[in-house]
Each structure stands twice: as structure tokens, then as C-alpha cells.
Design an enzyme around this catalytic site. Sequence first.
Site, mmCIF file in Angstrom:
data_model
loop_
_atom_site.group_PDB
_atom_site.id
_atom_site.type_symbol
_atom_site.label_atom_id
_atom_site.label_comp_id
_atom_site.label_asym_id
_atom_site.label_seq_id
_atom_site.Cartn_x
_atom_site.Cartn_y
_atom_site.Cartn_z
ATOM 1 N N THR A 122 2.895 33.271 6.813
ATOM 2 C CA THR A 122 2.150 34.552 6.576
ATOM 3 C C THR A 122 0.795 33.961 5.947
ATOM 4 O OG1 THR A 122 4.073 35.393 5.833
ATOM 5 C CG2 THR A 122 2.299 36.340 4.649
ATOM 6 N N LYS A 158 14.473 38.899 6.977
ATOM 7 C CA LYS A 158 14.968 38.941 5.719
ATOM 8 C C LYS A 158 15.963 38.004 5.531
ATOM 9 C CE LYS A 158 16.791 42.998 5.983
ATOM 10 N NZ LYS A 158 16.350 43.616 7.683
ATOM 11 N N GLU A 159 15.657 36.987 4.601
ATOM 12 C CA GLU A 159 16.592 36.198 4.270
ATOM 13 C C GLU A 159 17.984 36.681 4.184
ATOM 14 O OE1 GLU A 159 15.380 33.406 1.371
ATOM 15 O OE2 GLU A 159 13.431 32.881 2.263
ATOM 16 N N ASN A 215 4.808 43.675 3.343
ATOM 17 C CA ASN A 215 5.473 43.236 2.408
ATOM 18 C C ASN A 215 4.928 44.010 1.172
ATOM 19 O OD1 ASN A 215 7.140 41.269 3.661
ATOM 20 N ND2 ASN A 215 6.195 39.686 2.926
ATOM 21 N N GLY A 264 11.848 39.281 -6.220
ATOM 22 C CA GLY A 264 11.457 37.894 -6.346
ATOM 23 C C GLY A 264 11.330 37.324 -4.756
ATOM 24 N N CYS A 267 8.498 35.368 -0.774
ATOM 25 C CA CYS A 267 7.443 36.204 0.021
ATOM 26 C C CYS A 267 6.893 37.409 -0.949
ATOM 27 C CB CYS A 267 7.958 37.150 1.049
ATOM 28 S SG CYS A 267 8.495 35.625 2.387
ATOM 29 N N ARG A 334 13.419 30.905 -5.143
ATOM 30 C CA ARG A 334 11.888 31.004 -5.439
ATOM 31 C C ARG A 334 11.705 32.366 -6.171
ATOM 32 N NH1 ARG A 334 9.603 28.825 0.397
ATOM 33 N NH2 ARG A 334 11.698 29.785 1.138
HETATM 34 P P1 NAD Z 1 9.967 26.845 3.510
HETATM 35 O O1 NAD Z 1 9.416 26.295 2.267
HETATM 36 O O2 NAD Z 1 11.431 26.945 3.773
HETATM 37 O O3 NAD Z 1 9.660 25.783 4.904
HETATM 38 C C1 NAD Z 1 8.542 25.192 5.069
HETATM 39 C C2 NAD Z 1 8.752 23.701 5.683
HETATM 40 O O4 NAD Z 1 7.514 23.419 6.264
HETATM 41 C C3 NAD Z 1 9.265 22.741 4.772
HETATM 42 O O5 NAD Z 1 10.618 22.189 5.345
HETATM 43 C C4 NAD Z 1 8.108 21.590 4.883
HETATM 44 O O6 NAD Z 1 8.826 20.410 4.652
HETATM 45 C C5 NAD Z 1 7.454 22.010 6.045
HETATM 46 N N1 NAD Z 1 6.025 21.200 6.490
HETATM 47 C C6 NAD Z 1 5.283 21.607 5.471
HETATM 48 N N2 NAD Z 1 4.102 20.903 5.916
HETATM 49 C C7 NAD Z 1 4.398 20.417 7.177
HETATM 50 C C8 NAD Z 1 3.905 19.489 8.065
HETATM 51 N N3 NAD Z 1 2.439 19.267 7.863
HETATM 52 N N4 NAD Z 1 4.463 19.232 8.916
HETATM 53 C C9 NAD Z 1 5.975 19.441 9.324
HETATM 54 N N5 NAD Z 1 6.383 20.242 8.327
HETATM 55 C C10 NAD Z 1 5.805 20.628 7.297
HETATM 56 O O7 NAD Z 1 9.222 28.064 3.959
HETATM 57 P P2 NAD Z 1 9.581 29.301 4.671
HETATM 58 O O8 NAD Z 1 10.493 30.221 3.657
HETATM 59 O O9 NAD Z 1 10.224 28.971 5.964
HETATM 60 O O10 NAD Z 1 8.150 30.145 4.963
HETATM 61 C C11 NAD Z 1 7.605 29.571 5.774
HETATM 62 C C12 NAD Z 1 6.095 30.660 6.074
HETATM 63 O O11 NAD Z 1 6.738 31.827 6.525
HETATM 64 C C13 NAD Z 1 5.612 31.253 4.859
HETATM 65 O O12 NAD Z 1 4.194 31.467 5.095
HETATM 66 C C14 NAD Z 1 6.132 32.197 4.344
HETATM 67 O O13 NAD Z 1 5.569 33.233 3.627
HETATM 68 C C15 NAD Z 1 6.625 32.956 5.675
HETATM 69 N N6 NAD Z 1 7.773 33.619 5.745
HETATM 70 C C16 NAD Z 1 8.900 33.624 5.105
HETATM 71 C C17 NAD Z 1 9.973 34.524 4.974
HETATM 72 C C18 NAD Z 1 11.234 34.144 4.465
HETATM 73 O O14 NAD Z 1 11.962 35.129 4.049
HETATM 74 N N7 NAD Z 1 11.294 32.947 3.953
HETATM 75 C C19 NAD Z 1 9.937 35.759 5.791
HETATM 76 C C20 NAD Z 1 8.666 35.760 6.512
HETATM 77 C C21 NAD Z 1 7.542 35.089 6.588
#
Ligand code: NAD
Length: 443
Positions: A122, A158-159, A215, A264, A267, A334
Site C-alpha cells: 500500500t 483481510k487477515e 481503507n 487496529g 492497515c 500491530r
Molecule cells: P509484513 O511486515 O507482514 O511483511 C513484510 C515483509 O517484507 C517482512 O517479512 C520483511 O522482512 C520483508 N522485507 C522488508 N524489506 C525487504 C527487502 N528489502 N527485501 C526482502 N524482503 C523485505 O507486512 P504485510 O502485512 O504483509 O504488508 C505488506 C504491505 O501490504 C504493506 O504495504 C501493507 O500496508 C499492505 N497490505 C497489508 C494487508 C494486511 O492485511 N496485512 C492487506 C493489504 C495490504
Amino acid sequence: MRIVVVGSGYVGLVTGACLAHVGHDVVCIDKDASKIDRLRQGVIPIYEPGLESLVQADVKAGRLAFDTDLKACLQAPQDAIFIAVGTPPGEDGSADLSHVLAVAAEIGASLQYPAVVVDKSTVPVGTADRVRATIQAVMDTRAVPVAYHVVSNPEFLKEGAALDDFLHPARVVVGADNKDALDVMEALYAPFTQAPSRFLAMKVRDAEMTKYAANAMLATRISFMNELAQLCDRLGVDIDNVRTGISTDPRIGAQFLSAGVGYGGSCFPKDVKALVHTGQENGVAMEVLQAVEALNDRQKHYLVHKMQLALGNLRGKRVALWGLAFKAGTDDMREAPSLTIIADLLAAGATVVAYDPVAQETALHAFDLEGIPASSVEMVSSKEAALVGADILAVVTEWPEFRAPDYAAVAAALHDKMVFDGRNLYEAAHWARVGVAMVGIGR
Ligand code: NAD
């Protein structure tokens, strides 16, 4: 098709597993070597229903692999490289793009064959341009330029229901300014979007904004209902009846209308902040979203406030807490409201004994980040164990196992015979029958 997913967290892992499930060849990359080691051993580092068996099946079929070495993967042709790393909030509320741009630089340094680079994280409007500029700046230092296009493909999963959301999406949004890149994305997602209307192609910047708009809208609905709930508390109105009353209106719909302890997760809080920041940078005050955020911050304190109203002093009270995760179905802590609730209870002199079916380990890490001493929260292995010696019960996460408690057993265990229902799971009458007073949110 051959796909690399960079970042193997909640989004990257689900994306990689689902793309492999429909037949693509996927490598999931992460810079965290211990995470990759565990994934190679079949251990999934997060809790997401169904993910472990899907990953194991994909790996067994030879379509999913894990690596730390993006450079090595880019020595072979790839159709698409997904960037799915974190975009946490910076000090000023803006999205921190350092991880995204670090991956872009790596792609610029190592890409050997034409590919589509996909912003799945995002990211604010204009980020695809920055990703392109970063790739290009590094690539310009190399002898041989390689063709690539950057597209935006925000994720709406959605998680807790991530696999279903990815495998059966309401829509797939792709922002692309190039027809060939769009064709690659359409082919890649064809197994998921049988109805063509589910694949929404638009300009890159429109797609980037769509994610924040989604969101922000959902967060707004929650804050709106929480504010109404506070008013309902004053007026003797049941917010749950109001919710049912309005949710049957098709113009409103039923989703994201539950009053509770505040939103919470990884996102809503950061995305609302980032959109407010983008607005301010561009001379638009984003007053609705500022109010949404302020209300949510207040709401996280509301349950303890209601305990104080009901009991007066909380000093010395032993509070059983059911649920720590920011919502049911995930171990994600988070920005979980439970962190504020625990901090408030400890500050008021109460002691906390907590149970969560999956988030106890991640909670310890979150306590650490929040400055809550782990020793100050007693963790137990069942909801029943949390009640032993407790004065009151607070329900903070809507896990299914909390929905139909043994009312009489809870009543017998609680010294003060009070239940604080932070998720409006219960009917007061069920508790009244066993001599327990229930306090909900807006009821
Ligand atoms: P997360 O923290 O669970 O995972 C991110 C991963 O990226 C980590 O494992 C980290 O070690 C890795 N990483 C960071 N820098 C790196 C690099 N240079 N090379 C390789 N790996 C690297 O994050 P997430 O919850 O999966 O979210 C990721 C993105 O998706 C965010 O922008 C978030 O806003 C978006 N998003 C999340 C959700 C959700 O429900 N979690 C839903 C939609 C969108």
C-alpha cells in the site's frame, strides 16, 4: 507464468501461495533469513487460516520456493516481480517507502530480462513513479538496459480470511499506463477473475488512491458507529439494534458497522494517517479522516473508561482479558486496541491476566514495542484459566470461542460479577440470568 514476490509477510506469502496454487511458478523472497529458513522447513511464521496447508501443497508440487537472494532470481526470466514489503508509518504519519524503494534499487541493479514490476504494498499516489525513477537511476549505471514497466496492484485481502479474499476477489485493481504490462497482469490474474468485470484496469495513480480510499472508507464507518455508540450509551439506545436497522438499507450495507474497542491492525491506522498526510501535503485538510483517527484513538480507551464508571477505582482489581489480537482470525498485534486497554488497566493499578487463542507470542513482541513489561501481564493457556481469581472479565477480540461461554461458570468465577463486552458479542439478558451485569459498547 514465472513470478517473484519480494516480502514474505501477510501479503507476500498469501500472494505467492495463491498464485502458485493456480499454476504459476513462484519464488517468495524475504531479507529475513530466519523467516525463509522456517518457510523452507514448512513452518509458517504467521497465523492465517489455511495458509500452512496451501504453502505445503504448493511446495510439494514444485511451484513455490523461498529464497533470500533476489539478485539470483532475477538472473532468470520472470514475468512479474511483486513488491510486497511493509510500508509502516513514518514519524510524520506519511508512509515510509524505504523498504519499497530499497527493493526497487535491487531490481534496478539485478534485472536481466524484461519484466513487469508490481507495487503490491500500500503506497501513496506517485509511488510507482518513484519506484520507476529508483530502478532507472540504478539501471543507468549498468552497461545493458533492460525493459520493464511499473504497475500498481493494491491488495484488499483481510487477515483471517486472506486466502478466500485472494482466491475469490471481489475485484482485482490494476493501475497500468502500458498495454503490454496490463496484458501480463490480466493473464496472471485470469484464474481468479473469471468474470471480466472483476478485473478493474485504471491509471496507476487512480489504483494507488483506490486502496487508500477503500481503507479510509471502512475506518470511517467504524469510527462513525463508535461515535454513535457513545451517544447511545448516554441516551439508553442499543447501538446493535441501530446497526441492524441501518444495515438492511442496501445503500448502506452490513459490513464494518460494529461498534467496539476501535480499529487496529497494520492497515487502517497507518493508511488513514498516510492519506491525511498526503492531503495536507497537497493543501487538502482531510477533516473527516482526522476526526476518524482522533475518534479511534479515544475509542481504544473507552472500555476501561466504562470499567471506571461502573466500578470506581480499578486499583487492585484482577481483570481477565479474553483476546489480544486486533481482530479475530489473526495473530497480528500491530496497533491492537488490547495494547491501549492493558496499558490503561496497568496505569489504573489493576492486574491483567490474558488469553488469546493464537496471538500470545506476537503479543509479547508488541508489549515490548509499546513499553509494556511482559512480566506485568499474566498469560494463560485457556479462557477458563484467565477467570481464576478474576474480579471482572473484559472481552477484547471477537474470537468464535468467546461467543458462547458457559455463562454460569463465568459467573461463579468472577468476584465482581461484571462482564465488559468490548465487541458487543453478548445479550445482557443471558448474563442477567446468572447474576452478572454486562456492559457493552453503546448498549
Ligand atoms: P509484513 O511486515 O507482514 O511483511 C513484510 C515483509 O517484507 C517482512 O517479512 C520483511 O522482512 C520483508 N522485507 C522488508 N524489506 C525487504 C527487502 N528489502 N527485501 C526482502 N524482503 C523485505 O507486512 P504485510 O502485512 O504483509 O504488508 C505488506 C504491505 O501490504 C504493506 O504495504 C501493507 O500496508 C499492505 N497490505 C497489508 C494487508 C494486511 O492485511 N496485512 C492487506 C493489504 C495490504
